[in-house]
Motif scaffolding. Structure first.
Motif, PDB file in Angstrom:
ATOM      1  N   THR A 630      11.412  15.703 -60.093  1.00  0.00           N
ATOM      2  CA  THR A 630      11.359  16.653 -58.962  1.00  0.00           C
ATOM      3  C   THR A 630      11.135  18.056 -59.509  1.00  0.00           C
ATOM      4  OG1 THR A 630      13.010  15.266 -57.874  1.00  0.00           O
ATOM      5  CG2 THR A 630      12.510  17.380 -56.842  1.00  0.00           C
ATOM      6  N   PRO A 631       9.899  18.589 -59.416  1.00  0.00           N
ATOM      7  CA  PRO A 631       9.624  19.915 -59.993  1.00  0.00           C
ATOM      8  C   PRO A 631      10.494  21.019 -59.418  1.00  0.00           C
ATOM      9  CG  PRO A 631       7.580  18.780 -59.419  1.00  0.00           C
ATOM     10  CD  PRO A 631       8.689  17.959 -58.865  1.00  0.00           C
ATOM     11  N   GLU A 632      10.745  21.005 -58.074  1.00  0.00           N
ATOM     12  CA  GLU A 632      11.573  22.066 -57.488  1.00  0.00           C
ATOM     13  C   GLU A 632      12.982  22.030 -58.060  1.00  0.00           C
ATOM     14  OE1 GLU A 632       9.714  20.006 -55.848  1.00  0.00           O
ATOM     15  OE2 GLU A 632       8.488  21.037 -54.344  1.00  0.00           O
ATOM     16  N   ALA A 633      13.538  20.821 -58.246  1.00  0.00           N
ATOM     17  CA  ALA A 633      14.879  20.706 -58.818  1.00  0.00           C
ATOM     18  C   ALA A 633      14.883  21.157 -60.280  1.00  0.00           C
ATOM     19  CB  ALA A 633      15.376  19.267 -58.703  1.00  0.00           C
ATOM     20  N   SER A 634      13.830  20.809 -61.023  1.00  0.00           N
ATOM     21  CA  SER A 634      13.743  21.239 -62.420  1.00  0.00           C
ATOM     22  C   SER A 634      13.683  22.753 -62.518  1.00  0.00           C
ATOM     23  CB  SER A 634      12.507  20.626 -63.076  1.00  0.00           C
ATOM     24  OG  SER A 634      12.579  19.227 -63.052  1.00  0.00           O
ATOM     25  N   ALA A 635      12.875  23.345 -61.644  1.00  0.00           N
ATOM     26  CA  ALA A 635      12.754  24.808 -61.664  1.00  0.00           C
ATOM     27  C   ALA A 635      14.094  25.470 -61.355  1.00  0.00           C
ATOM     28  CB  ALA A 635      11.695  25.239 -60.651  1.00  0.00           C
ATOM     29  N   LEU A 636      14.830  24.921 -60.384  1.00  0.00           N
ATOM     30  CA  LEU A 636      16.144  25.479 -60.068  1.00  0.00           C
ATOM     31  C   LEU A 636      17.089  25.338 -61.259  1.00  0.00           C
ATOM     32  CD1 LEU A 636      18.231  26.654 -58.095  1.00  0.00           C
ATOM     33  CD2 LEU A 636      18.711  24.329 -57.323  1.00  0.00           C
ATOM     34  N   TYR A 637      17.042  24.198 -61.945  1.00  0.00           N
ATOM     35  CA  TYR A 637      17.907  23.997 -63.106  1.00  0.00           C
ATOM     36  C   TYR A 637      17.607  25.030 -64.186  1.00  0.00           C
ATOM     37  CZ  TYR A 637      19.539  21.881 -67.455  1.00  0.00           C
ATOM     38  OH  TYR A 637      20.137  21.675 -68.672  1.00  0.00           O
ATOM     39  N   TYR A 638      16.326  25.299 -64.416  1.00  0.00           N
ATOM     40  CA  TYR A 638      15.965  26.304 -65.416  1.00  0.00           C
ATOM     41  C   TYR A 638      16.482  27.682 -65.013  1.00  0.00           C
ATOM     42  CZ  TYR A 638      12.751  22.705 -67.132  1.00  0.00           C
ATOM     43  OH  TYR A 638      12.220  21.538 -67.624  1.00  0.00           O
ATOM     44  N   ASP A 639      16.348  28.012 -63.735  1.00  0.00           N
ATOM     45  CA  ASP A 639      16.834  29.319 -63.269  1.00  0.00           C
ATOM     46  C   ASP A 639      18.350  29.429 -63.396  1.00  0.00           C
ATOM     47  OD1 ASP A 639      14.514  30.663 -62.659  1.00  0.00           O
ATOM     48  OD2 ASP A 639      14.401  29.946 -60.600  1.00  0.00           O
ATOM     49  N   GLU A 640      19.063  28.373 -63.032  1.00  0.00           N
ATOM     50  CA  GLU A 640      20.527  28.406 -63.102  1.00  0.00           C
ATOM     51  C   GLU A 640      20.993  28.491 -64.560  1.00  0.00           C
ATOM     52  OE1 GLU A 640      22.771  28.538 -60.509  1.00  0.00           O
ATOM     53  OE2 GLU A 640      20.943  28.892 -59.360  1.00  0.00           O
ATOM     54  N   MET A 641      20.343  27.721 -65.438  1.00  0.00           N
ATOM     55  CA  MET A 641      20.708  27.787 -66.847  1.00  0.00           C
ATOM     56  C   MET A 641      20.370  29.154 -67.434  1.00  0.00           C
ATOM     57  SD  MET A 641      22.303  25.151 -67.904  1.00  0.00           S
ATOM     58  CE  MET A 641      22.253  25.593 -69.639  1.00  0.00           C
ATOM     59  N   ALA A 642      19.281  29.744 -66.960  1.00  0.00           N
ATOM     60  CA  ALA A 642      18.919  31.084 -67.445  1.00  0.00           C
ATOM     61  C   ALA A 642      19.978  32.105 -67.060  1.00  0.00           C
ATOM     62  CB  ALA A 642      17.553  31.482 -66.876  1.00  0.00           C
ATOM     63  N   SER A 643      20.470  32.013 -65.840  1.00  0.00           N
ATOM     64  CA  SER A 643      21.524  32.945 -65.405  1.00  0.00           C
ATOM     65  C   SER A 643      22.789  32.733 -66.210  1.00  0.00           C
ATOM     66  CB  SER A 643      21.811  32.751 -63.908  1.00  0.00           C
ATOM     67  OG  SER A 643      20.678  33.056 -63.132  1.00  0.00           O
ATOM     68  N   LEU A 644      23.072  31.465 -66.578  1.00  0.00           N
ATOM     69  CA  LEU A 644      24.259  31.181 -67.376  1.00  0.00           C
ATOM     70  C   LEU A 644      24.099  31.724 -68.797  1.00  0.00           C
ATOM     71  CD1 LEU A 644      26.989  29.717 -67.312  1.00  0.00           C
ATOM     72  CD2 LEU A 644      25.805  27.646 -68.081  1.00  0.00           C
ATOM     73  N   VAL A 645      22.916  31.533 -69.387  1.00  0.00           N
ATOM     74  CA  VAL A 645      22.663  32.025 -70.747  1.00  0.00           C
ATOM     75  C   VAL A 645      22.695  33.550 -70.780  1.00  0.00           C
ATOM     76  CG1 VAL A 645      20.909  32.161 -72.556  1.00  0.00           C
ATOM     77  CG2 VAL A 645      21.372  29.979 -71.433  1.00  0.00           C
ATOM     78  N   GLN A 646      22.248  34.184 -69.680  1.00  0.00           N
ATOM     79  CA  GLN A 646      22.175  35.646 -69.636  1.00  0.00           C
ATOM     80  C   GLN A 646      23.538  36.300 -69.779  1.00  0.00           C
ATOM     81  OE1 GLN A 646      20.423  37.177 -66.029  1.00  0.00           O
ATOM     82  NE2 GLN A 646      19.541  38.932 -67.090  1.00  0.00           N
ATOM     83  N   LYS A 647      24.605  35.586 -69.399  1.00  0.00           N
ATOM     84  CA  LYS A 647      25.954  36.138 -69.523  1.00  0.00           C
ATOM     85  C   LYS A 647      26.400  36.250 -70.970  1.00  0.00           C
ATOM     86  CE  LYS A 647      27.412  34.256 -65.047  1.00  0.00           C
ATOM     87  NZ  LYS A 647      28.332  33.313 -64.354  1.00  0.00           N
ATOM     88  N   ARG A 648      25.766  35.458 -71.878  1.00  0.00           N
ATOM     89  CA  ARG A 648      26.059  35.510 -73.312  1.00  0.00           C
ATOM     90  C   ARG A 648      27.526  35.245 -73.632  1.00  0.00           C
ATOM     91  NH1 ARG A 648      22.371  40.015 -76.417  1.00  0.00           N
ATOM     92  NH2 ARG A 648      20.383  39.453 -75.477  1.00  0.00           N
ATOM     93  N   ASN A 649      28.095  34.246 -72.978  1.00  0.00           N
ATOM     94  CA  ASN A 649      29.500  33.917 -73.272  1.00  0.00           C
ATOM     95  C   ASN A 649      29.700  32.418 -73.477  1.00  0.00           C
ATOM     96  OD1 ASN A 649      29.134  33.062 -70.667  1.00  0.00           O
ATOM     97  ND2 ASN A 649      30.923  34.090 -69.819  1.00  0.00           N
ATOM     98  N   LEU A 650      28.616  31.698 -73.827  1.00  0.00           N
ATOM     99  CA  LEU A 650      28.737  30.268 -74.085  1.00  0.00           C
ATOM    100  C   LEU A 650      29.084  30.009 -75.544  1.00  0.00           C
ATOM    101  CD1 LEU A 650      25.728  28.751 -72.083  1.00  0.00           C
ATOM    102  CD2 LEU A 650      28.131  28.832 -71.434  1.00  0.00           C
ATOM    103  N   GLU A 651      29.754  28.902 -75.778  1.00  0.00           N
ATOM    104  CA  GLU A 651      30.069  28.498 -77.148  1.00  0.00           C
ATOM    105  C   GLU A 651      28.778  28.320 -77.960  1.00  0.00           C
ATOM    106  OE1 GLU A 651      32.585  27.847 -79.086  1.00  0.00           O
ATOM    107  OE2 GLU A 651      34.311  28.082 -77.760  1.00  0.00           O
ATOM    108  N   PRO A 652      28.772  28.735 -79.229  1.00  0.00           N
ATOM    109  CA  PRO A 652      27.535  28.653 -80.037  1.00  0.00           C
ATOM    110  C   PRO A 652      26.939  27.248 -80.092  1.00  0.00           C
ATOM    111  CG  PRO A 652      29.186  29.997 -81.135  1.00  0.00           C
ATOM    112  CD  PRO A 652      29.861  29.399 -79.950  1.00  0.00           C
ATOM    113  N   GLN A 653      27.791  26.232 -80.189  1.00  0.00           N
ATOM    114  CA  GLN A 653      27.245  24.878 -80.303  1.00  0.00           C
ATOM    115  C   GLN A 653      26.592  24.429 -79.003  1.00  0.00           C
ATOM    116  OE1 GLN A 653      30.464  22.058 -81.033  1.00  0.00           O
ATOM    117  NE2 GLN A 653      31.950  23.632 -80.485  1.00  0.00           N
TER     118      GLN A 653
END
Length: 1447
Positions: A630-653
């Motif tokens: 599902t391309p629309e679902a994939s695109a949303l997943y990329y956007d949501e993960m991008a917002s999560l990565v942007q916070k820069r508070n995830l564990e390095p691993q």
């Protein structure tokens, strides 16, 4: 009635005395009695026996005296005893000398303290068989019985007052009895006082010399001692004592509360009490406030309560108590317990004080109303106190005041008078008091949260947060329950605020909130009612509760796993979207890097465990498996993960896991080598376009856009193509995947994007855009393909600009600016394509909303066809002034003469569809706030490198007008979305959610963060404003007085004008933000004003806010000479008005009024030489005129100037001309001027005070003069309908004519009643002028009937009624002033607007009749000579104009 009350009080007092005296009897066996004097020889049984007259008379009357601890005994009833004793004295041979002898014997008897005590204590019953006839087992004391005997009363009183000083300074005796208190009790509730005045005099003398505790007892006993006749006299003395000795305040007020005082004395006493209020002890406050509140009357309630409110300061009381407690603690650390007790006692006193107020407002309606009025009258932040807030809560508990309290509180919060700091102070210092009113707090918070005003909503959220942190677990549970109810209500505003409150609570009080997680978990059943941003917040809250507290959140984790897995496995995109958002938020909480969150030195920080890491990996793998088809679902997943990565508070691993395949997958899916020819049959030939890398000899890369799009369209409805690893590749994922890629690189390289900088300048596989010049010759599917291609290219460029805007490399900056130029160019091409493809629906670009919500409305795309007169129909324009380049096209559309084309070409273009890209905003990728850093760029040089990396040329790249418009439009939209409130009532009906589409990234920031970002850009924005100012000033200097300058580039001029307007709108939206009224944002406001003020001169950091606002006002006011359009002028004035609201200064009103007048007197000419016109211009003009008339010193003079000077100039001008004084006043804008003038004239008349008989002659003369001016202006305006008789003008005149007459009847006629005799000629002149207007209004009513225009006739009945009331009201005035013979009544003929008689309504039997009119005395003869005389006549406009009336 009074007797019954007195008896009741007497019984109460007796029981008190009895209770008080029982105590010593219970300790007889424990304590020995020690007399102060040597006891006499008394028999063993304690019986007092001697030959004294006193003992013998008492014995004969039925009284037996005892010594020691035994009570005196009475064998008969008290009344019988008193009667026998009095008879014995009267019949005694030595009467009346026997009385003195009896008293002397009594004096000798009571010399012994124990015997005296027995005489003061109640008598016992004689234990004999014949005593069974006694009515009561309780009896008065011997002394009191003697005081009840009239013959002995005076002597015994004197004896007691002589005896009392012996015991004044004696503490309570060993027997636990206070002799002075017993003596005072003897005077209470006597049946009759022979010499009351003497008794009161003795008592007051005793009060002066007695110690403080005895003074308390005496004063509080006064109401029970004195008769009513002495109350006022004793109150005066107590009042004097109160002013001298503040320690006696409580007993004196206690006594005064029980005395019957006259009103004047009560007011005097209350004033004395109020004057000492600030100096009394906190413990005494409840009694004092109770006296004040119970003594107010409806007539003086507001005055008294206002003074009380001003004097009473709970904060001072509490702080003083805390200071004293801390001092005690400092002196002696062992006194901690007493310190706590003292603090607790202060809280108890405040609670008692609130109970007193609660009792007063509950049972005295005038007191509650006075409190509301007193609080309403306070109009500064500093003057509001904690008391106000608590009193409002008390009033809210009474059912009758709820609506009033809500209204007052809303107004105060809206104006910033009741602030969050006041609420915080209330909860911090008085939480114990507020706990009692928790139901009111909760109810108020629920009501305020539903408001449409941001300040009110913010205040309610503070109420919830403070209540949760300050109160017990029951209250916390209720708060959480209320917030969950808001979330499930379905109202978007309530849901957002409630989730924000819950987010803050879970961050600050996670331990306390965990026990109520079951309530929050229930929201999962209502996910269908939440939008994407709300779902994010909900899962964030649940994740924080589930994973931040170890095993405590296990049951929440299980429920979340179940919900997420269920949603991900759904085949519907709506539910799959919920699962993706929930899973990503869950990962964010599970894999949060606690080292960055709470510091690396914290020993509690542990790396992510292997089990937890496996859970994260499994959850991410589950999501990827469920979305791969599902391309629309994939695109949303990329956007949501991008917002999560942007916070820069995830564990390095975890970051390594996410970053592992992102770069390789992106290259495999979307990037190909430029030197490899693209194979395949496509709709259009493939061409690499928009490359920024000039030297491609070494080979390069290209974004494989057109081939991917072609495969996507070809595979729709069939088995979808997949890449080499089996994942479906869609151009929908291009921009979201790139966003995730660049954020991963930023996180890894600490913001440096050199690793992927090739993507900034690489070309895209598209097609030659020359095909857009012949759109009519290609098929619909080809046009739609071309539109989709352009949308994907634009979104790629937007995402590229998002990625590289913060890079510091000069070459990259230049490429970013070039990409902005590519965007503006492609948008123009896209508009052309969309015009040729009306039913086209673009591919989605924001994937967190329903696709049908973003479908563009067909309304903006309207055909611009010519009418018969050759004028083009205006398309429906959005009222949002931040429209995109479509506004520039509208300007071009209104200027057909500027385009150098043949007439057939023009007609061909006119039949095309015009499209606004603003309608397609939801199909573009959102720009980050960081993009606006580009506004800081001036001139940027971009190096063009050869193969040997040597510089061979330098190209200057700068931010052009089109790019500036593009950025400012987007910035304005963002600011208006998040900083401007929608003051609309929430509705439960399903509303279109498209207004939030395209703001997902913006919603992740708070309004404060957005405002801070704009303030950081202010210097750059000021640079652009000054550039615009210089541009237009130079243009005016080069072409002075020339309306149509051939050297002016029309398109550039429009771009620059629009940029100017957008910049002013950005300033206005920023400074109009309601958040600046909150205390925590005052520093930010000061910083913003400092930037503007600093453009004029260096600003001191310590400068006051008012001074900064003044300098900012001066800076912006200087721009008035260069504003190019009327809409820009309005923006500038609105911006200046907002600045003046930041201070309390009023000196700027004249500046704004003069500036508005200047703009009204300015000719607004477009680049083609034509005047500005149209609906939007008329709306702008109306706003300017309103601002001018609202802020000018004399509204009546301003109205007369426009109506008496400007409009006659317009009448004398040619058809297309204008007023020379007011060039904006033309025949097209006349109705705008007319409507505003009538409206402001009526409002000005409404503000003239109503005439009172008590007014002085000077006041009456001034008011009459103002009414004369108002009536003269009204007459001028009404008569204009003879010249301007269009339907809108007539409608305005009928509406506001009635309103003006109603105001005159209500406020003006009382004035004429009072000053008719003194100023008869002036009154007559005023009425004469007004009659001319009423006659014209009557003619307009006839005109409306003849033309049968329903738009006009619905005004006629009410106007006719008002005209009739006016006639009779004038008659009433004449009758009042005894001039009724000067008035008579007749009929008025129906005439049209020009005064010609309407023959169709003339009855046959009245053709020869003369017109009859009611006459004022001075005009009677003239009216008889000329029936059409327009003197000071009064018409009788009745419903049937031909029916004869008589008086």
């Amino acid at each position: 009635m009074r007797t019954a009350v007195m008896v009741a009080k007497r019984r109460l007092s007796k029981s008190d005395d009895r209770d008080e005296n029982l105590a010593p009897d219970t300790t007889k066996a424990k304590k020995s009695r020690i007399s102060t004097k040597k006891p006499k020889a008394i028999p063993q049984d304690g019986l007092v026996e001697n030959d004294s007259l006193f003992v013998q008379l008492l014995k004969s009357s039925g009284m037996t005296l005892r010594s020691g601890d035994r009570q005196n005994e009475i064998a008969v009833d008290q009344a019988v005893f008193q009667k026998k004793l009095q008879q014995s004295l009267r019949k005694h041979p030595r009467y009346p000398d026997v009385i003195q002898e009896f008293v002397s014997s009594l004096e000798s008897h009571i010399e012994d303290r124990d015997l005296f005590r027995n005489c003061l204590l109640p008598c016992g019953t004689f234990q004999a068989e014949d005593a069974s006839h006694l009515n009561s087992s309780f009896h008065d004391s011997l002394i009191k019985l003697l005081l009840g005997t009239e013959l002995l009363q005076d002597s015994v009183i004197n004896l007691l007052f002589e005896k009392l000083p012996e015991f004044l300074y004696e503490s309570v005796g060993s027997d636990g009895i206070s002799i002075p208190r017993l003596i005072i009790n003897q005077f209470k509730w006597l049946d009759r006082v022979v010499n009351c005045k003497d008794l009161s005099s003795k008592i007051m003398q005793l009060v002066v010399v007695a110690p403080i505790d005895i003074q308390h007892d005496i004063i509080t006993s006064l109401p029970e001692i004195l008769e009513d006749s002495q109350h006022n006299d004793i109150a005066k003395e107590l009042n004097c004592l109160l002013q001298k000795n503040i320690q006696l305040t409580v007993p004196i007020l206690d006594a005064l509360s029980s005395l019957n005082l006259n009103a004047g004395l009560l007011i005097e006493v209350r004033r004395s009490v109020m004057s000492t209020l600030s100096a009394v002890e906190l413990e005494d406050l409840p009694v004092i406030i109770k006296f004040i509140l119970h003594s107010v009357t409806p007539s003086d309630a507001v005055e008294v309560i206002s003074e009380l409110r001003q004097t009473l300061d709970l904060e001072t009381c509490v702080s003083l108590t805390q200071i004293q407690a801390s001092q005690i603690k400092t002196k002696n650390s062992t006194l901690t317990g007493s310190t706590v007790n003292q603090t607790n006692s202060s809280k108890d006193c405040v609670s008692l004080l609130m109970d007193v107020m609660k009792s007063a407002v509950r049972f005295q309606k005038h007191t509650s109303e006075a409190w509301i009025k007193a609080i309403e009258s306070v109009n500064t932040v500093a003057d509001h106190k904690v008391t106000d807030l608590i009193v409002l809560l008390i009033l809210y508990t009474t059912n009758n005041s709820k609506k009033q309290v809500e209204r007052v509180l809303r107004n105060k919060i809206r104006l910033g008078y009741i602030s969050d700091q006041l609420l915080q102070s209330s909860f911090r210092n008085h939480s114990q008091v507020l706990r009692e009113y928790f139901p009111s707090i909760l109810s108020l918070a629920q009501t305020l949260l539903r408001s449409a005003e941001p300040n009110v909503v913010s205040f309610s959220s503070f109420m919830y947060k403070r209540a949760f942190s300050a109160f017990d677990s029951y209250c916390q549970q209720e708060v959480v329950g209320a917030l969950v109810t808001h979330v499930c209500s379905g109202y978007a505003g309530e849901v957002d605020v409630s989730l924000n409150v819950l987010t803050e609570l879970v961050s600050n009080h996670s331990t306390a909130l965990t026990q109520y997680a079951v309530f929050i978990k229930g929201i999962l059943d209502y996910l269908d009612n939440l939008n994407a941003q709300q779902i994010r917040k909900l899962f964030q809250i649940l994740s924080m509760l589930a994973f931040n507290k170890g095993q405590e959140g296990g049951h929440i984790q299980d429920d979340m796993y179940i919900v997420i897995r269920k949603q991900l496995s759904s085949t519907l995109l709506k539910y799959k979207r919920i699962g993706i958002i929930g899973a990503v938020q869950m990962v964010g909480s599970m894999a949060v890097d606690r080292k960055t969150k709470s510091g690396a030195k914290d020993p509690g920080n542990k790396p992510l465990g292997p089990d937890c890491y496996k859970q994260v990996a499994a959850l991410l793998q589950l999501v990827c498996t469920c979305i791969e088809k599902t391309p629309e679902a994939s695109a949303l997943y990329y956007d949501e993960m991008a917002s999560l990565v942007q916070k820069r508070n995830l564990e390095p691993q975890v970051m390594d896991l996410v970053r592992k395949t992102v770069l390789e997958d992106f290259q495999d899916d979307f990037v190909v080598d430029l030197d490899q020819a693209s194979e395949g049959n496509y709709m259009f030939p493939v061409k690499a376009m928009y490359s920024l890398d000039e030297d491609e000899s070494q080979g390069g890369i290209v974004i494989n856009l057109l081939p991917l799009l072609s495969k996507e369209i070809a595979s729709s409805g069939t088995l979808q193509e997949t890449n080499k690893v089996g994942r479906h590749v869609s151009p929908l994922c291009l921009s979201p995947f790139f966003r995730l890629l660049r954020l991963c690189i930023e996180d890894e390289q600490d913001g440096n994007l050199e690793e992927i900088d090739a993507l900034l300048g690489c070309p895209l596989y598209m097609t030659d855009l020359e095909v857009t010049e012949k759109l009519e010759s290609i098929s619909k599917s080809e046009r739609e393909f071309l539109c989709s291609l352009l949308f994907f290219a634009l979104n790629w460029f937007r995402e590229v600009v998002n990625a590289f805007c913060k890079q510091q490399n000069a070459e990259m900056k230049g490429k970013v600016l070039t990409r902005l130029q590519n965007i503006t160019r492609l948008q123009e091409v896209l508009e052309k394509c969309l015009s040729a493809t009306p039913a086209y629906i673009p591919p989605p670009a924001n994937f967190d909303s329903e696709s049908q919500e973003a479908v563009p409305s067909p309304a903006p795309a309207t055909a611009a066809k010519k009418t018969k007169k050759g004028k083009k129909k205006k398309s429906a324009e959005s009222k949002n002034s931040s429209a995109d380049s479509s506004q520039i096209e509208e300007h071009q559309d209104a200027e057909p003469s500027e385009v150098d084309k043949s007439q057939p070409e023009k007609e061909k273009e006119d039949n095309k569809l015009t499209v606004s890209l603003n309608s397609y905003r939801a199909f573009f990728r959102e720009l980050d706030l960081d993009v606006f850093i580009v506004l800081q760029c001036g001139l940027v040089t971009r190096s063009i490198l050869d193969s040997e990396l040597h510089t061979k040329a330098t190209e200057v790249v700068q931010l052009g007008p089109a790019e500036l418009v593009f950025l400012l439009e987007d910035l304005t939209r963002k600011m208006e979305h998040i900083l401007t409130s929608n003051a609309k009532r929430p509705t439960f009906l399903k509303v279109k959610g498209s207004k939030n589409i395209g703001f997902s990234l913006l919603h992740q920031k708070t309004a404060q963060e957005v405002a801070q970002a704009i303030v950081d850009l202010l210097n750059s924005l000021c640079n652009h404003v000054e550039n615009m100012h210089s541009y237009f000033q130079l243009l005016m200097a080069e072409n002075p007085g020339v309306e149509d300058a051939p050297a002016v580039d029309a398109k550039e001029h429009q771009y620059m004008s629009y940029c100017y307007q957008l910049l002013l709108q950005v300033f206005h939206t920023l400074f109009a933000w309601g958040g600046f009224s909150q205390h925590e944002n005052r520093k930010l406001l000061k910083s913003a004003l400092g930037v503007l003020a600093g453009r004029l001169k260096e600003v001191d950091a310590e400068l006051a806010l008012e001074e900064l606002a003044s300098q900012s006002f001066s800076y912006l006011q200087n721009l008035h000479t260069s504003v190019p359009t009327c809409s820009s002028a309005l923006c500038l004035i609105q911006l200046l008005i907002v600045l003046t609201e930041k201070t309390n200064a009023t000196q700027y009103q004249n500046n704004i009024a003069s500036l508005a007048k200047r703009f009204l007197c300015q000719s607004w000419v477009q680049t083609n030489g034509e005047r500005e016109k149209g609906i939007r211009f008329n709306e702008t003009l109306q706003s300017l005129l309103c601002i001018y008339l609202e802020r000018t010193d004399d509204v009546l003079k301003a109205v007369e100037e426009i109506a008496g000077v400007g409009i006659p100039e317009l009448v004398n001008a040619d058809k297309d001309g204008s007023s020379s004084t007011y060039p904006t006043l033309t025949r097209q804008t006349f109705v705008v001027f007319f409507r505003v003038l009538m409206d402001k004239l009526e409002k000005c008349a409404r503000n003239i005070p109503a005439g009172k008989n008590s007014d002085s002659n000077q006041i009456q003369t001034e008011q009459l003069l103002r009414w004369s001016l108002a009536v003269r202006d009204f007459h001028i305006l009404v008569n204009l309908v003879k010249v301007f008789d269009s339907r809108p003008v007539l409608s305005v005149c009928l509406k506001y004519g009635r309103l003006f007459l109603e105001t005159f009847l209500k406020l003006g006629m009382p004035l004429l009643d009072n000053c008719f005799k003194k100023l008869r000629e002036d009154v007559q002149s005023l009425l004469k002028t007004l009659q001319l207007s009423t006659r014209q209004l009557h003619h307009m009513c006839g005109h409306s009937k003849i033309h049968q225009d329903t738009g006009l006739t619905h005004h006629v009945p009410l106007l006719k009624k008002t005209l009739e009331l006016f006639v009779y009201r004038v008659k009433a005035m004449l009758v009042l002033n005894k001039c009724q013979e000067a008035f008579w009544l007749g009929n008025l003929k129906n005439r049209d607007l020009q005064g010609e008689e309407i023959l169709s309504q003339v009855p046959m039997d009245s053709e020869a009749e003369e017109e009859q009119e009611s006459q004022l005395p001075a005009e009677e003869e003239d009216a008889e000579e000329d029936e059409d005389n327009e003197g000071s006549n009064k018409e009788m406009e009745s419903g049937d104009d031909t029916e004869e009336d008589s008086v």
